[in-house]
Motif scaffolding. Structure first.
Motif, short mmCIF file in Angstrom:
data_model
loop_
_atom_site.label_atom_id
_atom_site.label_comp_id
_atom_site.label_asym_id
_atom_site.label_seq_id
_atom_site.Cartn_x
_atom_site.Cartn_y
_atom_site.Cartn_z
N ILE C 180 0.82 -1.15 0.09
CA ILE C 180 0.05 0.12 -0.12
C ILE C 180 1.00 1.26 0.06
N ALA C 181 1.87 1.23 0.83
CA ALA C 181 2.84 2.47 0.95
C ALA C 181 3.53 2.54 -0.42
N GLU C 182 4.07 1.40 -0.91
CA GLU C 182 4.96 1.76 -2.26
C GLU C 182 4.05 2.13 -3.49
N THR C 183 2.69 1.44 -3.41
CA THR C 183 1.96 1.97 -4.78
C THR C 183 1.31 3.09 -4.65
N GLY C 184 1.30 3.80 -3.07
CA GLY C 184 0.67 5.04 -2.95
C GLY C 184 -0.77 5.01 -2.85
N ARG C 185 -1.33 4.12 -2.35
CA ARG C 185 -2.78 4.02 -2.22
C ARG C 185 -3.10 4.58 -0.67
N ILE C 186 -4.46 4.82 -0.69
CA ILE C 186 -5.01 5.27 0.54
C ILE C 186 -4.51 4.10 1.42
N PRO C 187 -4.43 4.21 2.72
CA PRO C 187 -4.28 5.39 3.59
C PRO C 187 -2.82 6.02 3.46
N VAL C 188 -1.98 5.86 2.60
CA VAL C 188 -0.78 6.41 2.49
C VAL C 188 -0.70 7.69 1.64
N ASP C 189 -1.10 7.46 0.61
CA ASP C 189 -1.16 8.38 -0.31
C ASP C 189 -2.55 8.59 -1.07
N ASN C 190 -2.77 9.39 -2.11
CA ASN C 190 -4.26 9.27 -2.60
C ASN C 190 -3.95 9.35 -4.07
N PRO C 191 -4.05 8.21 -4.85
CA PRO C 191 -3.56 8.02 -6.29
C PRO C 191 -4.58 9.02 -7.14
N ASP C 192 -5.68 9.26 -6.56
CA ASP C 192 -6.95 10.10 -7.49
C ASP C 192 -6.73 11.44 -7.65
N THR C 193 -5.88 11.96 -6.58
CA THR C 193 -6.19 13.51 -6.57
C THR C 193 -4.97 14.14 -7.16
N HIS C 194 -5.02 15.38 -7.57
CA HIS C 194 -4.25 16.18 -8.07
C HIS C 194 -4.05 17.60 -7.12
N LEU C 195 -4.23 17.37 -5.93
CA LEU C 195 -4.27 18.47 -5.22
C LEU C 195 -2.94 18.31 -4.37
N GLU C 196 -2.23 19.43 -3.97
CA GLU C 196 -0.82 19.74 -3.74
C GLU C 196 -0.75 19.16 -2.24
N LEU C 197 -1.52 18.97 -1.45
CA LEU C 197 -1.26 18.64 -0.09
C LEU C 197 -1.43 17.05 -0.12
N THR C 198 -2.02 16.35 -0.86
CA THR C 198 -2.05 15.00 -0.59
C THR C 198 -1.41 14.36 -1.55
#
Lengths: 219, 664, 305
Positions: C180-198
């Motif tokens: 999950i962490a390496e592929t950047g999925r929730i809850p580590v990172d949001n793959p769908d967003t293009h907002l800077e903070l996430t």
């Protein structure tokens, strides 16, 4: 015999599950979660006893399994939940050290238990594994008691220790004599009830369930 | 020509170089480094012969009727000889350009050659006297080199360096005295024959003293405080030598005493070294991350890599005490291979840092940026060094760390539970330092070379002269070669590994692969490289066929649509490591201070001043109290030296009386 | 023929990404894009012109190729359908982890190359997440390697065919969190967003366009499928073929795609039922995973299996 082999692996899984529920407590933040961890622990314990009873075929073990299930899996948790509900606002567990550090220390405790108990014990195989896990659970229960402030967490830690003790005795003798187990159980039940009453009373008198505040009482 | 000839010619060239740099006129002084370079080449050849098993006889130099300087050369000495000489060759070529415009060129050349000769003497010593005298010479000459710049900062650094290295030397002297007293021999072969019969507590004392004594020179935590002060203070070519090979003489001494002379050792020695190595590497790289001075960052990384070398050494000792000789040889080969690799890539990085400082006159990363366009060759060299130190394929750091991982994994086979737990955890620690080092070098390379220049220092930089680039180029090429042809380095390290551990083949290596027999694990860096190149070409072809020919426009960075982007909007080095600083705050104990001054409080801010720092744990809580204690004690002792003649006469009288009473 | 099994990973990875997106959409009550959408996206990107920042250097242009080819090289090492490939001689599990690290290193450099704040943020956070994930991933893989006696992926896959024990399950849970962490999925990172903070991964890719972006995205999909495949090979390689016979290949393909589907469902489920964590809460999550990995090692030592 295929049944037996399958059962052996299942026993391993259940004993590791028992250890996991004990360690998981270090990472939890709310009192209800603690009670839930205790319920899981007791359930797994009674399941373990039932499976061993099935393997060995001793009826007294079936009775022990059911007693564990009823008392530790249902009765005591109900009491605990009632106490927790009466706490109302302060449902947070207040630890002295952070969760990550607590988890690390539990891991080290488990490693220490495994290292020191690996040689020189007169039991082997299934008994040895379960013995090591039970002693680890005892130590973790004690650790929880040391590092948490609330009175109710002390009780839960004590209950975990009792579970671990029961498991240790069980692994060595394949069924502690029922009388002793019932006696210990009754003691625990009394302890929980009394502490529950005290917790609520302490809270009412001092407006806090924090054990630290008890030090005001001296002198 | 035989090995003796190469060796003699090499040494003579160094002596010649030392003399020449004093005599030759000022303009030509920097060219005397060519002599050093030729000497180094000769010694590389003789080192290769030695490590392959040839014998060398260096005549002893008698000093008195009972003492002499004797030398011995075996496979281990040959290996270290090769390592030192490879780095010396590159640094000498680099120095031709680097020292062109410094003051006191002759003194530098003289000290430089003397420094190298003293290091050779250390690793070729055959008895206690030779070792101690060459060790001390090395320390003294390097002290002069550290304080070469003659400013306050160098003086302080030199002082700490001198004190710490002498504390280490004191322990080494003590250890040799114990050995002499218990075996009655001064020469190393003689000591070796008697060590098996030493009682266990003597062996333990020797072990502990060698950790402290040689560890101070090597820079293990907590004896490392001099490293980040001394290495940056010295001129960059010297820093490269110090970080690359001088600290390795500590490793050499440690291997010589504990593995060669002590013979078989108890289990806990190996485990202790693994733990020290793991702790040292993690702490070294954690502090490296927080530095924004380029050379201090590199110095802390040396602490980290010494930790990695110790991981391999510890695993080797652990295997040997359990009787797994071939596994022990693999682990020792891993440690020695990493010694070689670290010398190469750390030297390269320091030379690169020297090149940057030469061009921009500052070592502070927060003032640099965008140098990749102004100094392209240095950038490539520094990039290769960074990729190697982060252990990324297909460069050399990857292979030696891979071997270290394999040794730690094999540690599971030893019987005690403690080693079964410690070895995989050592592997996890190694993974942690690898990831930390990667973050650190992304920061170092990225902030210094990429983006836009952050100050006028960086805007006006230019590429370095050819000799400096050539020196770096040699090392960069070696990084690649040792990475894709691991066989070369393993053939250099194996004979000493086999000799010291009694093992034999556990590690098969052909021209293009590396194979561990015990676990059927293989590695082939060159096929990875070839695969990557082939796949790149294939993907270019594929993309062009799918997309057709496309136009590329160059414009400002998009940055989500922000305009007027300037250099100050980029990430700074401090900002880059903020998350790591927060995560490890229990270790770093960071503090910060924000001073805001107002025109009209609280609405109109005039200026905001932000300063933040981490607490240097070892210096504040260990070194400073000890230094204060020493100062107090020294103050008290100073009272003895009151300058009064009568008091001194009284001392003499008391001493004479005591001699009369207690003398025999 | 067995040498071409890595093409499965290269060609099918956009499909897996599409499947996960579709599953997530269904779980969240939406219709969602079609499962072949990532293929259309990649082709569309290849057909666009590129705009490159004038601040960027040759590293910016080299990075997409380095990332793509290192991931593809890693795909060659891992056995997908059969263990009879000879590519395993290139490297082992440790080489795999370090090939990923190579790609990550250059991506982080590319983020800093354009001199923007977002790139720096993406790089900084990506390297921090790597610091937290690497030891845990290494430890869980080590435990599996120790029980198989080798770090060679093919060896592990062959030895572990019928294998199931507490230490394995614990190591697998830790490895799942690592995925999950390496592929950047929730809850580590949001793959769908293009907002800077996430964005962590998106931050580093922000300045890329056209075919470079296509390569980077494709490499990201490949890495995801590859991590699934590694988890399958190391922890439950039941059904993998050891030869090139048609029958065993057919069984192996069915088993493989079933397992990949299972993992996709799991990923979609986790993403739909959790919220993204604050960045500074990540050490707690990854600390838990590390304790799981340590426990799996200890359990293996204690129980011997």
């Amino acid at each position: 015999m295929k049944n037996w082999i399958h059962v052996f692996s299942v026993i391993d899984f259940i004993s590791v599950g028992i250890l996991l529920t004990a360690i998981a407590m270090n990472g939890l933040r709310r009192l209800e979660s603690y009670v839930r961890a205790y319920i899981f622990n007791s359930l797994l314990l009674s399941l373990l006893i039932a499976i061993v009873a099935f393997m060995i075929g001793g009826t007294h073990l079936y009775i022990a399994s059911v007693t564990t299930l009823v008392s530790k899996g249902i009765a005591i948790p109900l009491l605990l939940k009632k106490i927790v509900r009466q706490m109302k606002v302060t449902r947070d567990v207040e630890p002295y050290i952070s969760n990550t550090l607590s988890l690390t220390i539990s891991g080290i405790l488990v490693a220490v238990v495994y290292t020191s108990l690996s040689e020189g014990i007169f039991v082997t195989g299934f008994s040895k594994n379960v013995l090591q896990i039970s002693i680890a659970v005892i130590l973790i229960g004690l650790f929880i008691m040391i590092t948490r402030k609330k009175a109710i967490t002390q009780v839960i830690g004590l209950l975990f220790m009792e579970n671990g003790l029961f498991l240790a005795g069980f692994s060595l003798t394949f069924g502690m004599p029922i009388i002793i187990e019932l006696g210990v159980l009754f003691d625990m039940l009394m302890g929980v009830i009394i502490l529950g009453i005290f917790s609520v009373q302490i809270k009412r008198a001092f407006a806090s369930a924090d054990l630290d505040k008890l030090t005001i009482l001296k002198g | 020509m035989g090995i003796e000839n190469y060796f003699t010619i090499g040494i003579l060239f160094f002596l010649f170089g030392a003399v020449m740099s004093c005599i030759v006129p000022r303009k030509a002084k920097n060219h005397t480094y060519v002599l050093s370079a030729i000497g180094a080449v000769n010694l590389i050849i003789s080192g290769l012969y030695l490590s392959a098993g040839a014998q060398i006889h260096i005549p002893s130099i008698p000093i008195s009727s009972t003492l002499e300087f004797s030398f011995q050369g075996d496979a281990l000495s040959g290996f270290f000889l090769t390592v030192i000489s490879i780095l010396t060759l590159s640094v000498s070529i680099y120095s031709i350009g680097y020292t062109k415009n410094i003051d006191n060129k002759g003194l530098m050349g003289f000290l430089y050659n003397l420094f190298i000769l003293s290091m050779y003497a250390v690793i070729l010593s055959g008895n206690i006297i030779t070792f101690l005298i060459s060790w001390e010479t090395m320390s003294v000459v390097s002290y002069f080199l550290v304080t070469f710049d003659r400013d306050a900062k160098s003086a302080r650094a030199g002082l700490i360096y001198a004190v710490m290295t002498h504390i280490g030397t004191a322990f080494i002297i003590a250890l040799f005295l114990i050995l002499y007293k218990n075996t009655g021999h001064m020469d190393f072969p003689g000591i070796k024959t008697f060590t098996a019969s030493l009682p266990d507590d003597i062996k333990t004392i020797v072990f502990i003293f060698s950790i402290i004594g040689f560890g101070t020179k090597a820079g293990i935590v907590p004896l490392h405080a001099w490293l980040p002060k001394a290495h940056p203070a010295a001129p960059s070519n010297i820093s490269a030598l110090m970080s690359g090979v001088m600290i390795k003489t500590g490793i050499y001494g440690f291997i010589r005493i504990t593995m060669d002379m002590m013979g078989n050792s108890p289990d806990w020695w190996g485990i202790t070294i693994i733990v020290i190595g793991a702790v040292s590497s993690i702490i070294g790289v954690l502090y490296a991350l927080m530095e924004h001075d380029l050379k201090r960052l590199l110095a802390y990384h040396s602490v980290e890599n010494i930790g990695i070398i110790l991981l391999g050494l510890g695993a080797s000792m652990m295997f040997r005490s359990n009787g797994f000789y071939s596994l022990s040889a693999i682990a020792l080969t891993a440690g020695l291979y990493h010694t070689l690799n670290h010398a190469v890539f750390k030297g390269l990085l320091f030379l690169g840092a020297g090149s940057i400082m030469h061009a921009t006159h500052t070592g502070n990363m927060e003032d640099l940026g965008g140098l990749i366009k102004l100094m392209p060759y240095t950038a490539v060299a520094f990039l290769i060094g960074s990729v190697s130190i982060c252990a990324l394929p297909p460069f050399n750091g990857f292979v030696s760390e891979w071997l270290t991982y394999q040794s730690l994994l094999l540690g599971f086979k030893s019987s005690s539970i403690a080693s079964k737990i410690i070895s995989p955890l050592g592997g996890a620690a190694l993974a942690l330092t690898g990831a930390l080092a990667a973050a650190c070098f992304v920061k170092a390379f990225g902030i210094v070379f990429l983006g836009t220049p952050r100050s006028s220092h960086a805007e006006n930089a230019g590429e370095s002269p050819l000799s400096m680039v050539a020196g770096m180029g040699i090392l960069a090429g070696l990084c690649l070669i040792f990475g894709i042809f691991p066989d070369a380095a393993i053939r250099m390290a194996s004979p000493s590994a086999f000799q010291l551990t009694g093992g034999s083949y556990g590690l098969a290596s052909g021209n293009w692969f590396l194979h561990i027999n015990e676990t059927v694990a293989t590695l082939s860096p060159i096929s990875i490289l070839i695969t990557v190149i082939v796949l790149s070409l294939a993907s270019i072809v594929f993309i062009l066929s799918v997309g057709g020919k496309r136009k590329t426009t160059y414009s400002d960075s998009w940055d989500c649509g922000m305009i007027a982007l300037n250099a100050r909007m980029q990430y700074t080095a401090t900002a880059f490591t903020k998350p790591i600083r927060m995560i490890f705050r229990r270790i770093y104990l960071p503090w910060r201070e924000i001073k805001v001054s107002y025109h009209v409080k609280p609405f109109f801010v005039k200026s905001i001043r932000y300063s933040g720092e981490i607490t240097p744990f070892f210096e504040k809580y260990i070194y400073e109290p000890v230094t204060t204690l020493i100062h107090i004690f020294a103050g008290k002792v100073r009272m003895l030296q009151s300058g009064s003649l009568h008091l001194y006469l009284l001392y003499i009288l008391i001493t004479l009386i005591l001699l009369l009473i207690f003398g025999d | 023929m067995e040498y071409l099994q890595f093409m499965i990973i290269i060609l099918c990875s956009p499909l897996i990404q599409g499947v996960i997106k579709k599953l997530k959409a269904n779980m969240q009550g939406r219709v969602g894009p079609g499962i072949f959408q990532p293929y259309y996206d990649l082709i569309r990107l290849c057909r666009k012109d590129m705009v490159i920042s004038s601040v960027a250097s040759w590293i910016f242009r080299a990075t997409p190729y380095i990332v793509f080819t290192s991931t593809a090289a890693a795909a060659m090492i891992v056995p997908v359908l059969t263990t009879s490939s000879r590519f395993g001689v290139m490297g082992d599990v440790i080489a795999l982890i370090y090939l990923f690290a190579l790609g990550r290193f250059f991506m982080a450099l590319a983020g800093l190359d354009t001199g923007t704040a977002f790139g720096g943020e993406g790089s900084s956070r990506e390297m921090t997440v790597a610091i937290l994930v690497e030891p845990m991933m290494m430890l869980s893989i080590f435990t599996a390697a120790i029980s198989a006696g080798s770090t060679n992926v093919i060896r592990i896959a062959e030895t572990h065919s019928i294998y199931y024990s507490p230490s394995h399950v614990l190591a697998l849970s830790a490895f799942l969190i690592a995925i999950i962490a390496e592929t950047g999925r929730i809850p580590v990172d949001n793959p769908d967003t293009h907002l800077e903070l996430t964005m962590i991964h998106e931050g580093m890719l922000l300045e890329y366009s056209g075919r470079y972006l296509a390569l980077m995205e494709w490499a990201h999909y490949m890495k995801q499928m590859l991590l699934f495949t590694i988890a399958i090979d190391i922890f439950f390689p039941v059904g993998i073929a050891n030869t090139m016979e048609v029958y065993s290949i057919a069984v192996s393909s069915a088993a493989y795609f079933l397992k990949i589907l299972f993992m996709s469902v799991l990923m979609a489920l986790i993403e739909s039922t959790r919220a993204k964590m604050r960045f500074f809460q990540l050490p707690s999550l990854l600390g838990v995973a590390f304790v799981l990995a340590v426990l799996s090692l200890l359990t293996y030592i204690m129980m011997g299996k």
